[in-house]
Scaffold this active site. Structure first.
Site: not given
Length: 757
Positions: A93-94
């Protein structure tokens, strides 16, 4: 790198290494295989991926994945696959790494779990859609294949809640509201009682800080008395347990601040009026596992000879465990001090299952050394996962309907119902014969005409009780009716009924759209969504689909006035906010009534949502006050930016707001009152008690004469020497309401005083 940066980096390394070493120690002391190398590899990968990134609290970002892995390991009891997935859960996600990268390095199982934990990103949702609901849907889809996805997500949410201080207030309400609405019930359903309680308490602390502090203070003040009561109560019990030769421990369990507050709200009682704050837990080690249920009952028989037991409060979760695996025997006993005290009797195995839920189930399975071999063969859990899959199969549920459908089955307590052949089925409490029909088969539910309960004929809406034997009656000529939705309570039944109705409605809506298109062509207009919305609003129908439905059913007919509306000749039938101001939150002065309608505030594009909005005497009429919760100054409130970019004000406890926080958290604002007792608001107080001459006079004397409060409406009914009534009052704020209720307590024979929300 200067000296300060070097010192800071060194401190970070010590912090990170210390936290990871604690995680490894917890893992090594657990029952799992010792896959230290795999966990270390995942840690190093995640550390490198998150390098240089910090959380809002200021600590290195990698501390969050380590903390989540620590919770998964030591508080939920999961093994290496889950620990690695927890360490890697934010990488995709990051950072620039993909799910494929994770699969190549750590294998398909860890990659699948990480993918399930990764939020859907990008602009694929329309303005009306809920990204929150879509992400939750994705989470449940993966969870239905591997339950560890949701267990790690709960660990992630628990750590986020523990570190919520660093977030702005609007984010706190969004995260706390979503936690209370979705994640606490999920933890409960999976048997994680300890985590469920902590999630509830933390949500309560951030949404209602003053009430939380008040209850904490009260608990601290009454602690000594509780200890004395506990010590005195358990002395004779310990004597009996020693006589029985048992290895045991007795724990004092205190009701959590959240559950105390919930009871105060639901029962309209004060802290002092709650008598079940203390409970006693007896945890013993059975001589052999086969006899543990019998030993629970032996303990019950022994202690009920010391104290009188309450005949209606014996709860047998031994022979009929809850669907999440919880087992115990609950009995309520009368102490020598005249207080009812609940005693929970459970074995050490049952206690561990109560604390760790599903993970502890796996521990007690023969031959399973590690979670890689776990097979979910508990019938109840599979039934629950099957229900979730059925809800997810519904093609296009509205975000709020979807969250409702999921929630319906999460918190329901269970009853046990028998089929005509004597098979036992677990159903949620409050379910009806129609719920039971749908639980057996969709065809049976959709053609159900009634049921025989204990051989007596009953309607579809008949509520079932534990122990009922139910036979469903059906007919091929029967079809699903719209009013069925009002008397089903299970997610499966509600989902199937809505799905069938939606299918039927789509035909009607299509017909309605064709009617509108033909009418517009006939009157030299081209069909457009804007025109459909304009006419829907003119007919006071909020959704375009409902307008098409009404046209298709011919409950709305198009005519000359509709043409005038399109030409702009009609005067506005309602205010700019589409009829919301039917509930006026405050009582207007004559001057205010003479003024023109104030324009509602419209949120500009670059609006800072992190800052609170202040509701003042001057701007209060620029906000919408829906009829769902009637907030007044002094209530814990929040703002919600609706589809027209106008702001609704809700109580933070409002059930509608609970759904909004869970489905549209990015539109939540912190709202604060800055009122100075200039405006009047309506508050309704309920009173009840023993009827006598002059009592009503005393009530009105206190309210009107002593406190100079105007009674707008008074309604009293008397029956058999008891009275019940409501008082509608003009007040400035919450402080006025509390003062009135406090003063009314001085009246003899007035037994019940509560506010109607």
């Amino acid at each position: 790198m200067d000296e300060d940066d070097r010192i800071r980096e060194q401190a970070d390394d010590e912090l990170i290494n210390g936290a990871f070493q604690t995680l490894l120690d917890s893992y090594l002391s657990s029952r799992h295989r010792k896959k230290v190398d795999l966990i270390t590899k995942a840690f190093n990968f995640a550390r490198q991926a998150h390098k240089g990134v910090r959380r809002l609290s200021g600590e290195p970002y990698i501390m969050h994945p380590i903390a989540v892995a620590q919770i998964a390991c030591s508080e939920i009891g999961l093994g290496s696959t889950s620990i690695c997935s927890a360490l890697l859960h934010d990488v995709v996600e990051d950072t620039d790494y993909t799910v494929e990268d994770i699969e190549n390095i750590f294998g398909p199982k860890i990659a699948q779990i990480v993918d399930g934990l990764t939020k859907i990103s990008g602009g694929i949702f329309g303005e009306q859609a809920s990204a929150q609901a879509e992400n939750f849907k994705k989470l449940l889809l993966t969870m239905s294949d591997d339950i560890r996805v949701i267990l790690i997500k709960i660990a992630d949410r628990l750590h986020n809640m523990r570190t919520l201080e660093s977030q702005p207030a609007n984010k706190q309400y969004k995260i706390a509201g979503e936690t209370l609405y979705i994640y606490a019930p999920l933890a409960h359903r999976l048997g994680l009682y300890k985590i469920k309680s902590e999630l509830e308490n933390l949500s309560f602390k951030f949404e209602h800080p003053e009430e939380y502090a008040f209850i904490q203070k009260k608990l601290a003040m009454t602690q000594t008395k509780r200890h004395e009561l506990f010590d005195e109560f358990i002395v004779p019990i310990e004597v009996e347990l020693l006589k029985m030769g048992l290895t045991y421990q007795i724990k004092e369990r205190v009701k959590t601040p959240y559950s105390i507050w919930s009871k105060m709200q639901n029962k309209h009682v004060t802290f002092e009026e709650i008598y079940d704050i203390l409970a006693v837990r007896i945890i013993f080690t059975p001589r052999n596992r086969e006899e543990e249920v019998n030993e629970c009952f032996n303990i019950y028989v022994a202690i009920s000879k010391i104290y009188k037991s309450h005949p209606d409060r014996l709860r047998d979760w031994l022979n009929h465990p809850k669907a999440n695996g919880y087992q115990a025997l609950h009995v309520t006993l009368m102490s020598k001090q005249g207080r009812w005290i609940e005693v929970q009797i459970r074995s050490d195995r049952m206690d561990e299952i109560a604390e760790q839920g599903l993970a502890a189930h796996w521990k007690y399975k023969e031959g399973d050394d590690d979670e890689e071999e776990y097979t979910e063969d508990e019938a109840e859990l599979n039934e629950w996962l099957r229900t979730i899959k059925e809800i997810l199969d519904d093609p296009q549920p509205d975000a709020m309907d979807f969250l409702d459908a999921i929630k319906l089955n999460l918190f329901a307590s269970e009853i046990f119902v028998f089929t005509p052949k004597g098979e036992i089925k677990t159903m949620p409490a409050g379910c009806t014969a129609l719920d039971f029909a749908f639980s057996i088969h969709t065809f049976l539910g959709s053609h159900c005409i009634g049921a025989k309960v204990n051989h007596k004929l009953v309607p579809l809406s008949h509520k079932l009780q534990s122990g009922d034997q139910v036979e469903i009656l059906s007919s091929k000529s029967q079809h699903v009716q719209p009013d069925w939705i009002n008397f089903v309570s299970t997610a499966k039944a509600k989902g199937k009924i809505l799905s069938i109705l939606r299918r039927d409605n789509r035909e009607v809506q299509k017909r309605g759209e064709e009617i509108l298109t033909q009418w517009l062509q006939k009157n030299n207009h081209e069909f457009s969504i804007a025109i459909a919305d304009q006419l829907a609003e003119y007919h006071e129908i909020r959704r375009r689909e409902d307008f098409f439905q009404a046209l298709g059913e011919k409950t709305v007919l198009l005519g000359e006035k509709d043409l005038d509306e399109l030409a702009g000749k009609n005067k506005k039938k309602q205010t700019a906010n589409g009829g919301w101001r039917k509930y006026v939150p405050f009582v207007k002065t004559k001057k205010q009534e003479e003024e023109d309608e104030v324009e509602l505030f419209v949120v500009p594009e670059k609006f800072n949502r992190k800052k609170p909005i202040y509701i003042t005497d001057e701007n209060i009429r620029q906000y919408k006050f829906p009829t769902c919760c009637h907030p007044i100054p002094g209530d814990d409130a929040l703002g919600y930016i609706d589809n027209k970019n106008q702001i609704e004000i809700h109580k933070r406890t409002c059930p509608v707001a609970a759904k909004l926080k869970s489905g549209f958290g990015n539109r939540i604002l912190d709202a604060k009152w800055d009122m100075h007792k200039k405006q009047f608001f309506i508050a309704t107080i309920r009173i009840g008690g023993i009827d006598r001459v002059g009592l009503l006079n005393e009530v009105t004397q206190i309210i009107s004469a002593q406190m100079s409060v105007n009674i707008r409406n008074l309604n009293i009914t008397c029956e058999d020497g008891m009275f019940d009534g409501t008082l509608e009052l003009r007040v400035h704020d919450r402080e006025d309401v509390q003062l009135i209720m406090e003063n009314l307590k001085s009246i003899n024979d007035l037994k019940e005083i509560s506010e109607i929300m």
